[in-house]
Design an enzyme around this catalytic site. Structure first.
Site, PDB file in Angstrom:
ATOM      1  CG  HIS A 192     -15.858  66.958  54.704  1.00 56.06           C
ATOM      2  ND1 HIS A 192     -14.928  67.066  55.709  1.00 56.06           N
ATOM      3  CD2 HIS A 192     -15.191  66.527  53.609  1.00 56.06           C
ATOM      4  CE1 HIS A 192     -13.739  66.735  55.242  1.00 56.06           C
ATOM      5  NE2 HIS A 192     -13.875  66.402  53.972  1.00 56.06           N
ATOM      6  CG  HIS A 229     -10.555  60.991  54.821  1.00 59.30           C
ATOM      7  ND1 HIS A 229      -9.242  61.321  55.070  1.00 59.30           N
ATOM      8  CD2 HIS A 229     -10.991  61.876  53.896  1.00 59.30           C
ATOM      9  CE1 HIS A 229      -8.904  62.369  54.348  1.00 59.30           C
ATOM     10  NE2 HIS A 229      -9.941  62.723  53.623  1.00 59.30           N
TER      11      HIS A 229
END
Length: 318
Positions: free
Chosen positions: A8, A50
């Site tokens: 992640h 992100h």
């Protein structure tokens, strides 16, 4: 089949997220896939970041103090590639500039840069060659409607980079993921992407993207619709369980009945989801009880170890 480990934002438990060192760590820690969140620069370059904002993970407020919008945020799309490459990336901080995860990498300036998607591909392909591995890519297009409103097509820009690297074909080790179902339909029907598509599932309270009803999406009727354009779903870990946070819901079995993969997000040892009292118990819950096919993990080495010790070595769910 053996579930897959998706790093992640890279090995984000150990190094500042989405930086090239973080990607390298994820590769060496045994991730099957490494996630790339994509936003576009003002000049349309796919960047691995992100947020559509820069202030949570870079020193943009120090370097460009007058470039924030009226809401006080600094948007990546307001900067061209050359400007973005001047920014230093650090561990994620909250609005008060405190580390979001206090026991992770310190908030220091190592002059790390925001990578482009192209740069990350060069790194991963190089590591795959030098290490004799085959780590793949798990690409999320962030806020497509936001980019469209600015006159940019994030899906086409991403595909252009993949085509330049000879990675936009059905045998490429790549998943596309997005919260926006319209973008996934666009990828499938208009852009005719051969890559598998994953419908991410958020919580309606997040209102991201606006107008998408994720409660409805998780029903039988909703999953029937998802199966017409996607190859799998990406639920939030709490959605795998009933209200007690421990008893598996019917979501995984319902998705599997429709031929959909289930890749859930996110496992964090320092921020446990649901009603689990330990990271090991959380792993048991999602893999052994809920029966998912893969997971996003901030700690890919720990998740790799759990999977390797509990599942056969024959194949992965990809």
């Amino acid at each position: 089949m053996k579930p897959i480990v998706i790093a992640h934002r890279g090995a984000s438990a150990y190094l500042p997220e989405h930086t090239l060192p973080c990607v390298t760590a994820a590769h060496t820690l045994g991730a099957d896939y490494i996630e790339q969140d994509i936003v576009l620069s003002r000049d349309g370059v796919p960047m691995v970041l992100h947020d559509i904002y820069l202030d949570s993970t870079t020193d943009v407020a120090q370097q460009f103090p007058t470039r924030g919008r009226d809401d006080g945020r600094f948007y990546a799309i307001d900067f061209d590639l050359a400007e973005l490459k001047l920014l230093s990336v650090h561990e994620r901080v909250d609005p008060q500039a405190h580390a979001v995860f206090s026991d992770r990498f310190p908030v220091v300036d190592l002059e790390l840069r925001i990578p482009t998607l192209r740069e990350e591909i060069i790194l991963i392909e190089g590591l795959n060659k030098s290490r004799g591995m085959s780590a793949g890519y798990y690409i999320e297009m962030k806020s497509p409607a936001f980019h469209t409103a600015a006159g940019l097509d994030i899906a086409s820009a991403t595909i252009e980079v993949l085509e330049g690297a000879d990675l936009h074909h059905k045998k490429a080790p790549i998943f596309f993921q997005c919260f926006d179902p319209d973008t996934l339909r666009y990828l499938k029907h208009d852009l005719q992407s051969p890559l598998p598509l994953i419908q991410l599932m958020g919580d309606n309270s997040w209102e991201e993207p606006p107008g998408v009803d994720f409660d409805l999406m998780r029903t039988g009727h909703g999953l029937d619709d998802v199966a017409t354009y996607a190859d799998g779903i990406g639920p939030w870990v709490p959605q795998l369980f009933e209200a007690d946070g421990l008893t598996p819901s019917q979501l995984v079995s319902a998705a599997h009945a429709r031929g959909l993969l289930v890749h859930a997000y996110t496992l964090r040892a320092d921020s446990l989801e649901g009603g689990f009292e330990s990271f090991a118990a959380l792993h048991e819950g999602v893999f052994l009880n809920a029966g998912i096919d893969g997971v996003f993990s901030d700690f890919p080495d720990i998740t790799r170890g759990f999977i390797d010790s509990h599942f056969s070595t024959e194949g992965t769910n990809s």
